[in-house]
Design an enzyme around this catalytic site. Structure first.
Site, PDB file in Angstrom:
ATOM      1  N   ASP A  80       0.815  -1.209   0.000  1.00 35.82           N
ATOM      2  CA  ASP A  80       0.000   0.000   0.000  1.00 35.82           C
ATOM      3  C   ASP A  80       0.851   1.262   0.000  1.00 35.82           C
ATOM      4  OD1 ASP A  80      -2.051   1.806   0.224  1.00 35.82           O
ATOM      5  OD2 ASP A  80      -2.414   1.442   2.354  1.00 35.82           O
ATOM      6  N   ASP A 275      -2.137   5.217  -5.687  1.00 32.60           N
ATOM      7  CA  ASP A 275      -2.372   4.391  -4.495  1.00 32.60           C
ATOM      8  C   ASP A 275      -2.477   2.920  -4.864  1.00 32.60           C
ATOM      9  OD1 ASP A 275      -3.047   3.369  -2.032  1.00 32.60           O
ATOM     10  OD2 ASP A 275      -5.112   4.057  -2.101  1.00 32.60           O
TER      11      ASP A 275
END
Length: 421
Positions: A80, A275
């Site tokens: 992430d 992201d």
């Protein structure tokens, strides 16, 4: 939003509170000599590469394996770039833990003290400690999921691309109380790759092991790889744009404009964030509705109609017979791009081919892999997710403060000597 939508959205929005066997003669084991204090910060010329598994559809997420502890044990984690803290579901004991592919992480007694700078970096402003001997944390994600726990130091086993194997001591979260959000996936934890001091990349860089660079390569056929460092790509081929100076918390090129079919759309001034914790791409409500209008206009008069009975994603379309691949719909859709300012009168385009925003569902429909971010609480943020980063090497260079990309075969891992212990 239709039920049944598979969404992985790990974009971090809030930090809440403080509180060995021997090698053969012809393949000798290389041992890493730990850098002295005088060497700290001087990165060696090597990288870490981790294979990735999973896909955008139908699995709904990519994941990596990390090996933590002594002896090292495997854990599957969500890579992430939208958050900093790496944490594992932890038997400390566990108050609330979700289903996971491996036994919960058993922490050692090497607690990160509250006064440690890594602890301070997890909390905004002056933080107080209920116990000065430990660093408590609580993180909340955009989908409402959260993890509460304590920071510990432990060994992580990593292979460098120069054939050296290292076992640095890194601070990770021992998460003993998890609340799963709607996008929950059955993994052991999260691999934080953000810009903060607690991210794995920042910690390895601060120990003089790699340059402060992280990147990923998601394959549209599934899998791919993740890398820390700079020796796995040709920098002369990289298209790059500066990271925003005004929005420094995440990997953001600043404000962008949607380009559709090679033409400007007027959908601009969009604050964009890259992201990897999000499977799909999200646009704020006005931009999303504008894109949907352009797509529907392009489909007008063509032998394709909305598939209201396909709940894979909010908008799907079907033809006279089921589609088998994106090749079957190339004549109906146009490519996307996001245009960013890269300096005085200079623009850089992040191109998104049909495979980067469409998918073929199990029912043979073609579905729009761009979703309404305002509906899921992203406010004015616009997220470039995994679907739009497939078949590209995307590079976040924290040394040069740039985000770069280049076309790549993500099925093939960078070659290097693998050392086993």
């Amino acid at each position: 939003m239709k039920p049944g939508v598979v969404v992985v959205l790990a974009f971090l929005v809030l930090v809440l509170r403080v509180s060995l066997s021997s090698a053969s003669d012809d393949h000798r084991q290389k041992w890493w000599k730990w850098p002295s204090s005088s060497q700290a910060g001087k990165s060696i010329c090597s990288s870490v590469v981790l294979p990735l598994y999973g896909n955008v559809y139908p699995q709904g997420y990519y994941y990596a394996q990390i090996n933590v502890g002594y002896p090292p044990r495997p854990y599957f984690v969500d890579p992430d770039t939208g958050s900093d803290l790496t944490w594992l579901q932890c038997d400390a004991p566990c108050v609330h833990c979700t289903q996971a592919p491996h036994p919960y992480y058993r922490p050692n007694n090497d607690l990160v003290p509250c006064k440690d700078p890594l602890c301070a970096s997890l909390h905004s402003g002056d933080h107080r400690c209920d116990d000065p001997d430990q660093c408590d944390y609580e993180v909340e994600y955009a989908d409402g999921g959260s993890s509460l726990g304590v920071l510990v130091n432990d060994v992580s086993l990593l292979n460098l691309t120069n054939g050296v194997q290292i076992a640095p001591r890194l601070a990770i979260g021992c998460g003993y109380d998890q609340i799963p959000g709607p996008s929950y996936q059955p993994l052991d934890g999260v691999l934080g790759l953000g810009k903060g001091k607690t991210s794995i990349v920042s910690q390895l860089h601060s120990q003089g092991l790699i340059k402060n660079i992280v990147g990923h390569c998601f394959s549209s056929r599934g899998g791919g790889f993740l890398f820390f460092g700079d020796d796995v790509y040709d920098s002369s081929r990289v298209i790059s744009t500066p990271m925003s100076r005004d929005y420094r918390k995440h990997y953001s090129p600043g404000y962008g404009e949607v380009i559709y079919g090679g033409k400007a759309t007027g959908l601009k001034n969009l604050l964009v964030i890259f992201d990897s914790g999000s499977s799909y791409t999200y646009l704020s409500s006005q931009a999303y509705e504008g894109l949907l209008y352009l797509v529907r206009k392009e489909l007008s008069g063509k032998p394709i109609r909305e598939a209201v009975d396909d709940e894979t994603l909010p908008f799907c379309w079907k033809g006279r017979r089921p589609f088998k691949s994106i090749k079957d719909v190339r004549k109906y859709f146009k490519p996307l791009a996001l245009s960013f300012s890269s300096g005085w009168r200079s623009k850089t385009q992040f191109e998104i081919p049909l495979e980067g925003y469409l998918l073929i569902s199990s029912r043979g429909s073609v579905c729009l892999g761009v979703l309404n971010g305002t509906e899921v609480g992203l406010q004015n943020f616009n997220i470039i997710g995994d679907i739009s980063m497939q078949d590209k090497m995307v590079i976040y260079d924290n040394d040069k403060q740039t985000i770069g990309w280049l076309p790549a075969n993500c099925d093939r891992l960078p070659s290097y000597d693998t050392i086993s212990i």
